[in-house]
Each structure stands twice: as structure tokens, then as C-alpha cells.
Design an enzyme around this catalytic site. Structure first.
Site, short mmCIF file in Angstrom:
data_model
loop_
_atom_site.label_atom_id
_atom_site.label_comp_id
_atom_site.label_asym_id
_atom_site.label_seq_id
_atom_site.Cartn_x
_atom_site.Cartn_y
_atom_site.Cartn_z
N LYS A 93 53.48 37.36 78.06
CA LYS A 93 53.73 38.79 77.80
C LYS A 93 53.12 39.58 78.95
CE LYS A 93 55.49 41.14 74.27
NZ LYS A 93 56.59 40.61 73.44
P1 NAD Z 1 62.27 50.19 71.99
O1 NAD Z 1 61.42 50.78 73.04
O2 NAD Z 1 63.72 50.03 72.27
O3 NAD Z 1 62.13 51.01 70.62
C1 NAD Z 1 60.90 51.32 70.05
C2 NAD Z 1 61.14 52.29 68.93
O4 NAD Z 1 59.87 52.56 68.29
C3 NAD Z 1 61.68 53.64 69.36
O5 NAD Z 1 62.63 54.09 68.41
C4 NAD Z 1 60.46 54.54 69.32
O6 NAD Z 1 60.80 55.89 69.11
C5 NAD Z 1 59.73 53.97 68.14
N1 NAD Z 1 58.32 54.33 68.14
C6 NAD Z 1 57.47 54.45 69.18
N2 NAD Z 1 56.25 54.85 68.76
C7 NAD Z 1 56.32 54.95 67.42
C8 NAD Z 1 55.41 55.29 66.40
N3 NAD Z 1 54.16 55.63 66.70
N4 NAD Z 1 55.83 55.26 65.12
C9 NAD Z 1 57.12 54.91 64.82
N5 NAD Z 1 58.02 54.60 65.74
C10 NAD Z 1 57.64 54.61 67.01
O7 NAD Z 1 61.58 48.77 71.66
P2 NAD Z 1 62.25 47.53 70.99
O8 NAD Z 1 62.74 46.62 72.05
O9 NAD Z 1 63.19 47.99 69.92
O10 NAD Z 1 60.98 46.80 70.35
C11 NAD Z 1 60.47 47.22 69.09
C12 NAD Z 1 59.52 46.15 68.58
O11 NAD Z 1 60.21 44.90 68.48
C13 NAD Z 1 58.30 45.87 69.46
O12 NAD Z 1 57.21 45.55 68.64
C14 NAD Z 1 58.73 44.63 70.25
O13 NAD Z 1 57.60 43.89 70.70
C15 NAD Z 1 59.50 43.90 69.19
N6 NAD Z 1 60.46 42.93 69.71
C16 NAD Z 1 61.41 43.28 70.59
C17 NAD Z 1 62.30 42.32 71.07
C18 NAD Z 1 63.43 42.69 71.99
O14 NAD Z 1 64.26 41.80 72.27
N7 NAD Z 1 63.54 43.91 72.46
C19 NAD Z 1 62.18 41.00 70.66
C20 NAD Z 1 61.19 40.66 69.73
C21 NAD Z 1 60.33 41.63 69.26
#
Ligand code: NAD
Length: 445
Positions: free
Chosen positions: A116
Site C-alpha cells: 500500500k
Molecule cells: P473514492 O476516492 O473513489 O471515493 C471515496 C468516497 O468516500 C467519496 O465519495 C468521498 O466523498 C467519500 N468520503 C470521503 N471522506 C468521507 C467521510 N469523512 N465520510 C463519508 N464519506 C467520505 O475511493 P474508492 O476507490 O471508492 O475507495 C473507497 C474505499 O474502498 C477505501 O477504503 C478503499 O481503500 C476501499 N477499496 C477500494 C478499492 C478500489 O478498487 N478502488 C478496492 C478495495 C478497497
């Protein structure tokens, strides 16, 4: 390289690290056959790289940014994990998230280890040109610490296909003459990205939910038809979960972003939600919806709650108020161990992150394979392979939990601090695999 440094003390004081350690102990105390010495090494990252670099901003000023990249373990293959851009990026949390990737890859059976990374920055206040310069400089500082056979980044919080295109281009400039596409996944399709990668995490989550609910393992929730869903976070993962759950017949009644949540108990019109977010930069104020806080969305009366934003969202302070029948960890680490215990006492089922959101790294692996072979698979092929992986991971985890439960009922021990749950079963499967492969490879030297 003198940038590489490992100071054990820095991994002992953050809640993310503590949570990772507690979860590891929860699994270890349930099994006796796992070689404890081989697990001890998994409490620490294999390699930590911290960097800082100056960036010329659009207004001519110069700002210094700090970043890091952690490889937790490479027993099963090269490190694999996201790069996040966020003001709260910290080395301890990144290390814990890298460990989570190790377990995830082992459980879903892709030949990668865990990694990471991230840069401390506020992407919302940076222009695209500034983000490009930050990405290029970060990747050049990491140098050969990343590579197609050593450590392969992918998108995470506030990084996307465009970021991955810059990562690829920077690495390619530094290693011209090679096929470098496999150095990073989550790229745009025209640059060797995989069909379905952008949606893979969200789609995989919904495959897992459907398969799990189909096994009749969620009391009170026999099917997804008409099931009500609340999703915290409407980014890459959360928005896809919303769309896919709707396709499966569920009713998405609430979604949120960093500014708050919106609710419509009749079911949100997702086209309207997307259009409003695009035009206004927020979800708050969408006509016909009620606004609530990001804390309140977790306590909504719904069947399925999907935290898809940040870690530590459901903790000792609010777990008692959760009303959902099933909580699905789309984000990494959104439920603390104490909250796990409270949810279990309320008979609320939890699909843990290492199982639920493993679809992202699975299709990243498919992308890596396609890049090695200079192939581009059709979307249907990607989705079929993803479905098989997710269903199998649900099956083996559920079966393992049944077996562990039967063993404990036969020989009851009342000294466990935490309930036996899917997280523990999934972690046990991952630990068994990693320690077994370590033994097969033989200790070094
Ligand atoms: P992203 O940046 O596309 O979206 C994040 C979302 O969270 C946005 O809608 C943002 O407005 C919201 N957000 C930010 N701060 C916040 C808060 N304080 N309260 C509520 N919402 C809030 O990110 P993503 O890729 O969708 O990732 C989201 C989660 O999923 C993360 O924990 C990431 O580690 C996990 N994840 C992502 C992937 C991937 O392929 N992108 C894979 C596995 C896990």
C-alpha cells in the site's frame, strides 16, 4: 537506497496498526497448527519507503509533499496494493492496509503479496497539473522499489485511472525499451487497462452479497429483491455498489459523500444522484431527498449497510445503534474489533473487507496477466472469472467458519475475547496459505 528505513516503534502506537494486530490475534488464538514463528514476521512490514519531494505549484510557489510505500509480504508474489491521496495518509495506517492486502490476495487466491502507499495531500484543492507533477515525482522517488515483479500499485482513495496512467508513463520513461504495462493496474483501457477493472471492486462486493444472502445466512433477509441498502461513500466503489445492488433488485435508500448523506426511503434515482453530484460537487440538496450526517447514515433502518469510504467508521461508540441485518465492508477496515463484538452480540452479520472487496485486486491480477500476454479480454470473460473467484471465496470462508464453529462446540473454550466470525475464518485461511507456502519455499538462509 538510504530512503528505506524500518523503525519497529512506529508500528506500535496507531489504532490502525493495533486493529490489524488484534484481528491477527483473534485468528491465531483459534488455531493451534499454524507455526507461530512464521506468523510473527507477518506483524511487521517487509519494507517501508518514505519519501519527500518539492513540487512547483501552479501559482509559482513550492510545496513539499511526503509519501510512503509499504510492502507487507511477498511470500505469494510481488507486492500489490493501492496508492491513496489524502490529508490523513499515515505510515501506520498504510502499513496496516498493506497487511490487509496480504490476507486478501491469499484468500482470493491471486499470486501477490500485500502492499500500500500514499501521499499526504488534499486532492480536492489541487489542480490536475499539480496532481500530475506530484504523481510523477512520487513514482520517480520510489524508483525501482516498484516494478511488474516487485510491487505493483493500483488506484485507491482519490486516485483513479488518470493517476495510474501517469504512474505508468513515469515508470515507462525510466525503463524505456521494455513492456512496462504490468507495473501498474487500474490503467485506462487504451493503455492496457482491463475491461471491468473500474467497476471490479463494487461488482465483486455485490457478487459476494448475492452469494452470501442466497445461502440464507442472514436472518430476516431471504433475498435481495426489495432489500433496502444504505451506502456510506459514493466514490468509485460506493457508486458501483449502488448501481449493481439496484440491478439485483435491491432499493438504495441512502448514499453519502464527504459532506454528508442523502436519504429517500422510496429509493433513490441514481441517475439524478450522479447528475446532481456532477453539477454541484455534492450530494447534499438533491431535490426530494432528506439530508443527514455521515454518522447518521450508519444508524439508518435498512437491511444492508455498506461502509464504502474510510476506516474506523463503525466503532464502540456507534455500533450499538447499527440497525442493518448485514454490514458489508466495502472500505478497508471500516469496523473496529470492538464494534465487531457489538455487532455479533446483536446477531448482525458482517462480510469482512478481505473477502467482500477482494474483487478489485482480483481484476487487477487479470489486468496484470493480460499485460504480460499483450491480450485484452472481453468484459464478459472478466466478469465470469471474477464471479467464480468471489463465489469460491465466500464458499470456503463460510465452510471454514462452520468447521471452526463445530470444533468449538465439540470442545468449548470460554476464554475468547471475540466472537468466531467470517473475518476470523477468512484470516485463518489466509494465514494457513502463507505459512504453508513459506514452509514450502524454505526459511532463508
Ligand atoms: P473514492 O476516492 O473513489 O471515493 C471515496 C468516497 O468516500 C467519496 O465519495 C468521498 O466523498 C467519500 N468520503 C470521503 N471522506 C468521507 C467521510 N469523512 N465520510 C463519508 N464519506 C467520505 O475511493 P474508492 O476507490 O471508492 O475507495 C473507497 C474505499 O474502498 C477505501 O477504503 C478503499 O481503500 C476501499 N477499496 C477500494 C478499492 C478500489 O478498487 N478502488 C478496492 C478495495 C478497497
Amino acid at each position: 537506497m538510504e530512503r528505506v528505513s524500518v523503525d519497529e516503534n512506529i508500528f506500535k502506537d496507531s489504532s490502525a496498526e493495533k486493529m490489524s494486530d488484534i484481528n491477527l490475534n483473534r485468528a491465531l488464538c483459534r488455531v493451534e497448527h499454524i507455526h507461530k514463528g512464521l506468523v510473527e514476521v507477518l506483524r511487521y512490514p517487509k519494507r517501508v519507503v518514505s519519501v519527500s519531494f518539492p513540487i512547483e505549484m501552479d501559482d509559482g510557489s513550492v510545496q513539499v509533499f511526503k509519501g510512503c510505500r509499504v510492502v507487507h509480504n511477498r511470500t505469494l508474489g510481488p507486492g500489490k496494493g493501492g496508492i491513496r491521496y489524502h490529508p490523513a495518509v499515515d505510515l501506520n495506517e498504510v502499513s496496516a492496509l498493506a497487511a490487509l492486502m496480504t490476507w486478501k490476495c491469499a484468500l482470493i487466491e491471486v499470486p501477490f503479496g500485500g502492499a500500500k502507499g500514499g501521499v499526504i495531500c488534499d486532492p480536492k484543492n489541487l489542480t490536475s497539473a499539480e496532481l500530475r507533477r506530484i504523481t510523477r515525482r512520487f513514482i520517480s522517488e520510489l524508483g525501482d522499489n516498484i516494478g511488474p515483479y516487485t510491487d505493483i500499485p493500483s488506484p485507491d482513495l482519490y486516485t483513479d485511472e488518470q493517476t495510474m496512467a501517469w504512474v505508468y508513463d513515469t515508470y515507462d520513461v525510466m525503463h524505456s525499451g521494455n513492456n512496462n504495462r504490468a507495473v501498474v493496474t487500474g490503467k485506462p483501457i487504451d493503455l492496457g487497462g482491463s475491461a471491468g477493472r473500474r467497476e471490479a471492486t463494487g461488482r465483486g462486493i455485490c457478487y459476494a452479497i448475492r452469494h452470501f444472502v442466497g445461502k440464507n445466512l442472514v436472518p430476516g433477509l431471504g433475498s435481495l429483491e426489495g432489500a433496502t441498502v444504505a451506502i456510506q461513500g459514493f466514490g468509485n466503489v460506493g457508486a458501483v455498489v449502488a448501481e449493481q445492488m439496484q440491478c439485483l433488485g435491491a432499493k438504495v435508500i441512502a448514499v453519502s459523500d464527504s459532506q454528508g448523506a442523502i436519504v429517500d426511503t422510496e429509493g433513490l434515482n441514481l441517475n439524478d444522484v450522479h447528475a446532481y453530484k456532477r453539477d454541484h460537487g455534492t450530494l447534499i440538496g438533491l431535490p426530494g431527498t432528506m439530508s443527514i450526517t455521515n454518522e447518521a447514515i450508519l444508524e439508518l433502518d435498512c437491511d444492508i449497510l455498506v461502509p464504502a469510504a474510510l476506516s474506523h467508521q463503525i466503532c464502540a461508540n456507534n455500533a450499538e445503534q447499527v440497525k442493518a441485518l448485514l454490514v458489508v465492508e466495502a472500505a478497508n477496515g471500516p469496523i473496529t474489533p470492538e464494534a465487531d463484538r457489538i455487532l455479533a452480540s446483536k446477531s448482525i452479520q458482517v462480510l469482512p473487507d478481505i473477502l467482500a472487496n477482494a474483487g478489485g485486486v482480483t481484476v487487477s491480477y487479470f489486468e496484470w496477466v493480460q499485460n504480460q500476454e499483450n491480450q485484452q479480454w472481453e468484459l464478459d470473460e472478466v466478469n465470469e472469472k471474477l464471479l467464480l473467484k468471489m463465489n469460491k471465496a465466500v464458499d470456503v470462508t463460510v465452510e471454514r467458519l462452520k468447521l471452526l464453529t463445530a470444533e468449538e462446540s465439540a470442545e468449548p473454550k470460554n476464554d475468547h475475547d471475540f466472537p468466531l466470525d467470517l473475518r476470523t475464518a477468512a484470516l485463518i485461511i489466509a494465514l494457513e496459505k502463507i505459512t504453508q507456502v513459506t514452509s514450502q519455499r524454505g526459511m532463508w538462509p
